[in-house]
Design a protein around this motif. Structure first.
Motif, PDB file in Angstrom:
ATOM      1  N   VAL A   1     -11.624 -51.774 -12.553  1.00 59.15           N
ATOM      2  CA  VAL A   1     -12.352 -50.536 -12.818  1.00 59.15           C
ATOM      3  C   VAL A   1     -13.054 -50.651 -14.163  1.00 59.15           C
ATOM      4  N   SER A   2     -14.102 -49.864 -14.336  1.00 57.81           N
ATOM      5  CA  SER A   2     -14.863 -49.946 -15.582  1.00 57.81           C
ATOM      6  C   SER A   2     -14.446 -48.904 -16.603  1.00 57.81           C
ATOM      7  N   LYS A   3     -13.996 -47.712 -16.143  1.00 61.94           N
ATOM      8  CA  LYS A   3     -13.599 -46.667 -17.079  1.00 61.94           C
ATOM      9  C   LYS A   3     -12.437 -45.865 -16.505  1.00 61.94           C
ATOM     10  N   VAL A   4     -11.609 -45.314 -17.404  1.00 60.96           N
ATOM     11  CA  VAL A   4     -10.488 -44.460 -17.018  1.00 60.96           C
ATOM     12  C   VAL A   4     -10.669 -43.110 -17.695  1.00 60.96           C
ATOM     13  N   TYR A   5     -10.489 -42.029 -16.926  1.00 60.34           N
ATOM     14  CA  TYR A   5     -10.665 -40.679 -17.442  1.00 60.34           C
ATOM     15  C   TYR A   5      -9.458 -39.816 -17.079  1.00 60.34           C
ATOM     16  N   PRO A   6      -9.262 -38.693 -17.785  1.00 58.14           N
ATOM     17  CA  PRO A   6      -8.264 -37.714 -17.344  1.00 58.14           C
ATOM     18  C   PRO A   6      -8.564 -37.274 -15.916  1.00 58.14           C
ATOM     19  N   VAL A   7      -7.525 -36.961 -15.180  1.00 63.53           N
ATOM     20  CA  VAL A   7      -7.664 -36.630 -13.762  1.00 63.53           C
ATOM     21  C   VAL A   7      -8.714 -35.549 -13.527  1.00 63.53           C
ATOM     22  N   ASP A   8      -8.679 -34.486 -14.338  1.00 63.75           N
ATOM     23  CA  ASP A   8      -9.573 -33.354 -14.092  1.00 63.75           C
ATOM     24  C   ASP A   8     -11.011 -33.603 -14.527  1.00 63.75           C
ATOM     25  N   GLN A   9     -11.268 -34.715 -15.190  1.00 61.50           N
ATOM     26  CA  GLN A   9     -12.624 -35.037 -15.632  1.00 61.50           C
ATOM     27  C   GLN A   9     -13.272 -36.150 -14.817  1.00 61.50           C
ATOM     28  N   LEU A  10     -12.481 -36.804 -13.976  1.00 60.43           N
ATOM     29  CA  LEU A  10     -12.941 -38.017 -13.313  1.00 60.43           C
ATOM     30  C   LEU A  10     -14.203 -37.810 -12.481  1.00 60.43           C
ATOM     31  N   VAL A  11     -14.181 -36.871 -11.562  1.00 65.67           N
ATOM     32  CA  VAL A  11     -15.309 -36.707 -10.654  1.00 65.67           C
ATOM     33  C   VAL A  11     -16.567 -36.284 -11.410  1.00 65.67           C
ATOM     34  N   SER A  12     -16.420 -35.375 -12.374  1.00 64.05           N
ATOM     35  CA  SER A  12     -17.590 -34.937 -13.136  1.00 64.05           C
ATOM     36  C   SER A  12     -18.184 -36.092 -13.935  1.00 64.05           C
ATOM     37  N   GLU A  13     -17.334 -36.979 -14.453  1.00 63.71           N
ATOM     38  CA  GLU A  13     -17.845 -38.146 -15.178  1.00 63.71           C
ATOM     39  C   GLU A  13     -18.537 -39.112 -14.230  1.00 63.71           C
ATOM     40  N   ALA A  14     -18.013 -39.258 -13.026  1.00 62.50           N
ATOM     41  CA  ALA A  14     -18.664 -40.112 -12.035  1.00 62.50           C
ATOM     42  C   ALA A  14     -20.023 -39.543 -11.653  1.00 62.50           C
ATOM     43  N   VAL A  15     -20.107 -38.219 -11.519  1.00 61.70           N
ATOM     44  CA  VAL A  15     -21.386 -37.576 -11.211  1.00 61.70           C
ATOM     45  C   VAL A  15     -22.373 -37.774 -12.363  1.00 61.70           C
ATOM     46  N   LYS A  16     -21.886 -37.673 -13.603  1.00 63.09           N
ATOM     47  CA  LYS A  16     -22.764 -37.912 -14.764  1.00 63.09           C
ATOM     48  C   LYS A  16     -23.334 -39.325 -14.723  1.00 63.09           C
ATOM     49  N   CYS A  17     -22.486 -40.290 -14.393  1.00 58.65           N
ATOM     50  CA  CYS A  17     -22.973 -41.668 -14.265  1.00 58.65           C
ATOM     51  C   CYS A  17     -24.015 -41.746 -13.158  1.00 58.65           C
ATOM     52  N   GLY A  18     -23.749 -41.064 -12.038  1.00 58.37           N
ATOM     53  CA  GLY A  18     -24.715 -41.038 -10.946  1.00 58.37           C
ATOM     54  C   GLY A  18     -26.032 -40.424 -11.353  1.00 58.37           C
ATOM     55  N   GLU A  19     -25.979 -39.382 -12.185  1.00 62.14           N
ATOM     56  CA  GLU A  19     -27.207 -38.757 -12.670  1.00 62.14           C
ATOM     57  C   GLU A  19     -28.011 -39.705 -13.548  1.00 62.14           C
ATOM     58  N   LYS A  20     -27.325 -40.465 -14.384  1.00 64.48           N
ATOM     59  CA  LYS A  20     -28.021 -41.460 -15.215  1.00 64.48           C
ATOM     60  C   LYS A  20     -28.748 -42.469 -14.338  1.00 64.48           C
ATOM     61  N   ILE A  21     -28.038 -42.945 -13.326  1.00 64.61           N
ATOM     62  CA  ILE A  21     -28.634 -43.930 -12.423  1.00 64.61           C
ATOM     63  C   ILE A  21     -29.803 -43.316 -11.659  1.00 64.61           C
ATOM     64  N   ALA A  22     -29.618 -42.085 -11.177  1.00 64.32           N
ATOM     65  CA  ALA A  22     -30.650 -41.427 -10.378  1.00 64.32           C
ATOM     66  C   ALA A  22     -31.899 -41.104 -11.181  1.00 64.32           C
ATOM     67  N   SER A  23     -31.780 -41.054 -12.508  1.00 59.05           N
ATOM     68  CA  SER A  23     -32.952 -40.760 -13.342  1.00 59.05           C
ATOM     69  C   SER A  23     -33.883 -41.962 -13.465  1.00 59.05           C
ATOM     70  N   ASN A  24     -33.403 -43.132 -13.067  1.00 59.50           N
ATOM     71  CA  ASN A  24     -34.223 -44.340 -13.087  1.00 59.50           C
ATOM     72  C   ASN A  24     -34.960 -44.496 -11.753  1.00 59.50           C
ATOM     73  N   SER A  25     -35.778 -45.508 -11.661  1.00 63.01           N
ATOM     74  CA  SER A  25     -36.494 -45.769 -10.420  1.00 63.01           C
ATOM     75  C   SER A  25     -35.506 -46.181  -9.325  1.00 63.01           C
ATOM     76  N   LYS A  26     -35.520 -45.468  -8.199  1.00 66.31           N
ATOM     77  CA  LYS A  26     -34.642 -45.811  -7.081  1.00 66.31           C
ATOM     78  C   LYS A  26     -34.997 -47.193  -6.518  1.00 66.31           C
ATOM     79  N   LEU A  27     -36.263 -47.490  -6.516  1.00 66.42           N
ATOM     80  CA  LEU A  27     -36.718 -48.784  -6.007  1.00 66.42           C
ATOM     81  C   LEU A  27     -36.198 -49.927  -6.879  1.00 66.42           C
ATOM     82  N   VAL A  28     -36.356 -49.783  -8.177  1.00 66.38           N
ATOM     83  CA  VAL A  28     -35.917 -50.834  -9.094  1.00 66.38           C
ATOM     84  C   VAL A  28     -34.388 -50.891  -9.165  1.00 66.38           C
ATOM     85  N   SER A  29     -33.724 -49.751  -9.041  1.00 68.79           N
ATOM     86  CA  SER A  29     -32.261 -49.754  -9.006  1.00 68.79           C
ATOM     87  C   SER A  29     -31.749 -50.570  -7.829  1.00 68.79           C
TER      88      SER A  29
END
Length: 290
Positions: A209-237
């Motif tokens: 795994v790349s990162k460990v978070y408190p249980v109640d923060q895990l999904v929101s942190e994963a979504v934040k990572c997804g938002e970072k990725i989604a802000s880039n070009s989907k084609l280039v990603s």
């Protein structure tokens, strides 16, 4: 592939599912999901979220559930607004394994002629980046499902394992292969041959795994990572994902050649021109995914 928990629930008593969420959601085609919850999250609703939802079985991976995951992934794959996907379970179990009751009476002919578990690999073939947000048990098929994803985040109480040996079988959805590539031969061999688990911090230390978070923060942190990725070009990603995945299949020389060709290919895109222009002009890039 298998679960330490027989039917994924016989040794561990599950907690009731939260009453505030329905176990049935509509997918884009209008068909209903029975075993998963599907939604889009993020400020721009650009992160697809698939939540495994078989609480009474600790999210044991039955064939119906995996088919629904495939359908949800197909829908997100063609959704132009979605730039990344998160797969998660409950606080207690990402997925405690495959549903042993479902496969208990299968024989060799059933498995071989039907290519048993073949469609479970759909997670690994999606072109959009997929993030696993793992809380609780990720055993057998649950561990394999997490490893099919491109990025794995873990909650502090997560546990990973391949306990198939305890049931008289071996991993069947890539566990022996992906685990070895992630953590190395010695640890992978120990986990596969003993059925022993590792915790979230051991999984991070070993590279699973790349990162460990408190249980109640895990999904929101994963979504934040997804938002970072989604802000880039989907084609280039998609190109970047293809290049990284190739490192597991090709020699260094072959991988470098593929990377160079994909790098060259970005120069045929409007997004590469926009990205470099924005950098030179000191402004935020506005990618159009073309």
């Amino acid at each position: 592939m298998a679960s330490l928990c027989r039917s994924a629930a016989s040794l561990l008593k599950p907690r009731a599912a939260p009453a505030v969420r329905s176990a049935v959601r509509l997918c884009s085609s209008g068909a209903r999901y029975e075993y998963i919850l599907v939604e889009k999250r993020g400020e721009r609703s650009n992160v697809g979220v698939i939540q495994l939802n078989r609480p009474a079985a600790l999210n044991a991976l039955c064939d119906g559930l995996m088919k629904e995951v495939g359908r949800a992934l197909d829908a997100f794959e063609v959704d132009g607004d979605v730039g990344a996907i998160v797969i998660t379970g409950s606080d207690r179990a990402f997925a405690a394994g495959a549903d042993i009751k479902e496969m208990q009476n299968l024989n060799f002919q059933d498995c071989y002629s039907g290519n048993f578990l073949a469609h479970w690999n759909r997670v690994s073939t999606v072109t959009k980046p997929v993030i696993a947000a793992v809380n609780g048990f990720a055993l057998g098929g649950g561990c394999e499902l997490a490893m099919m994803c491109d990025i794995v985040y873990a909650g502090e109480k997560a546990q990973f394992g391949q306990p198939e040996i305890l049931l008289g079988t071996i991993p069947g959805s890539g566990g022996s292969q992906r685990l070895t590539r992630a953590v190395g031969k010695s640890l992978a061999m120990e986990m596969v041959l003993t059925g022993d688990r590792i915790n979230a911090h051991e999984a991070k230390q070993s590279g699973l795994v790349s990162k460990v978070y408190p249980v109640d923060q895990l999904v929101s942190e994963a979504v934040k990572c997804g938002e970072k990725i989604a802000s880039n070009s989907k084609l280039v990603s998609a190109m970047a994902k293809e290049a990284v995945n190739a490192a597991f299949e090709l020699t260094l020389a072959e991988g470098n050649r593929l990377e160079k060709r994909l790098f060259h290919a970005t120069f045929a895109t409007d997004d590469r021109r926009e990205g470099m222009a924005a950098f030179v002009e000191k402004r935020k890039a506005s990618f159009q995914d073309k």
